[in-house]
Design an enzyme around this catalytic site. Structure first.
Site, mmCIF file in Angstrom:
data_model
loop_
_atom_site.group_PDB
_atom_site.id
_atom_site.type_symbol
_atom_site.label_atom_id
_atom_site.label_comp_id
_atom_site.label_asym_id
_atom_site.label_seq_id
_atom_site.Cartn_x
_atom_site.Cartn_y
_atom_site.Cartn_z
ATOM 1 N N SER A 1 0.835 -1.208 0.000
ATOM 2 C CA SER A 1 0.000 0.000 0.000
ATOM 3 C C SER A 1 0.872 1.263 0.000
ATOM 4 C CB SER A 1 -0.983 0.002 1.167
ATOM 5 O OG SER A 1 -0.324 0.216 2.378
ATOM 6 N N ASN A 2 2.041 1.192 0.621
ATOM 7 C CA ASN A 2 2.953 2.349 0.550
ATOM 8 C C ASN A 2 3.481 2.535 -0.864
ATOM 9 O OD1 ASN A 2 3.556 3.825 3.183
ATOM 10 N ND2 ASN A 2 3.566 1.685 3.838
ATOM 11 N N HIS B 1 8.583 3.026 9.285
ATOM 12 C CA HIS B 1 8.336 2.189 10.467
ATOM 13 C C HIS B 1 7.064 2.689 11.164
ATOM 14 C CE1 HIS B 1 9.236 -0.349 13.881
ATOM 15 N NE2 HIS B 1 8.940 0.684 14.656
#
Ligand code: GRF
Length: 218
Positions: free
Chosen positions: A13-14, A108
């Site tokens: 998705s990133n 992160h």
């Protein structure tokens, strides 16, 4: 225009958010290759749909250093300048880091240096923090210890589960990863020791959040 190599192991998705921001002209970058260590992951579909070259480089049977050497060759072949780890579930060795010094970035799902490691959503809830968030950082030889480029903060609520918190954090990941890449592309990032200075970025010195909200001040 910066040439990216995006490393993935999962849903991507990133990766999708970065593709969308590039296509919308908000990020001055070009994804030269998407590499997955796992076959058949959805991230590879996403690359295909957007006509981005992709490769599966399986890690099985290889030492970490041998694997990273393969990555280095594949990335260099494509003229990659900045390596973007987007849900890449492998520990990186100095073989990759030395080939791309201060050119490997990671996202992160916590406000580093708090809560390094994997599956940290429940850990943040259990600790009782009132804010969680996400961090984009340069990768160094430690785990989630590299110089921090950008962070986003989200509230944590009493009824949160790992899934609801993950979803809230992920929304911000999709913004700050592209923002970090754009700052890199604009040559704004200057690393001084463990600090990353973002030259020429605006400030919002009065911005703040309180959670639970400060009812007495309303
Ligand atoms: C995200 O939680 C990110 O913080 C972590 O890996 C996950 C990647 O998700 N590094 P996706 O594959 O980009 O959807």
């Amino acid at each position: 225009m910066v040439n990216l190599g995006v490393l993935v192991s999962g849903s991507g998705s990133n990766l999708q958010a970065i593709i969308d921001n590039i296509e919308a002209g908000r990020v001055d970058a070009n994804i030269k290759i998407v590499i997955s260590n796992v076959p058949d992951v959805y991230a590879l579909e996403r690359a295909k749909k957007h006509g981005i070259p992709s490769r599966v480089i399986p890690h099985r049977g290889l030492k970490r250093e041998e694997y990273d050497q393969k990555l280095v060759e594949a990335l260099r072949d494509q003229g990659v300048e900045l390596v973007v780890l987007a849900g890449f579930m492998r520990i990186i060795t100095p073989v990759l880091l030395r080939a791309f010094p201060l050119r490997v970035i990671n996202i992160h799902p916590a406000l580093l240096p708090a809560f390094p490691g994997t599956h940290v959503w429940q850990t943040q809830i259990d600790y009782g923090v009132k804010f969680a968030g996400c961090t984009v950082h340069f990768v160094d030889e430690g785990t989630d210890t590299g110089p921090i480029i950008i962070q986003a903060v989200v509230p944590v609520y009493d009824d949160d589960t790992a899934d609801t918190l993950n979803a809230r954090i992920l929304k911000q990941e999709h913004k700050i990863y592209s923002q970090a890449i754009q700052m890199y592309a604009e040559g704004r990032l200057e690393v001084q020791g463990h600090r990353v200075l973002a030259k020429g970025m605006p400030k919002a010195p009065d911005s703040f959040m309180i959670n639970p909200p400060a009812k007495i001040l309303e």
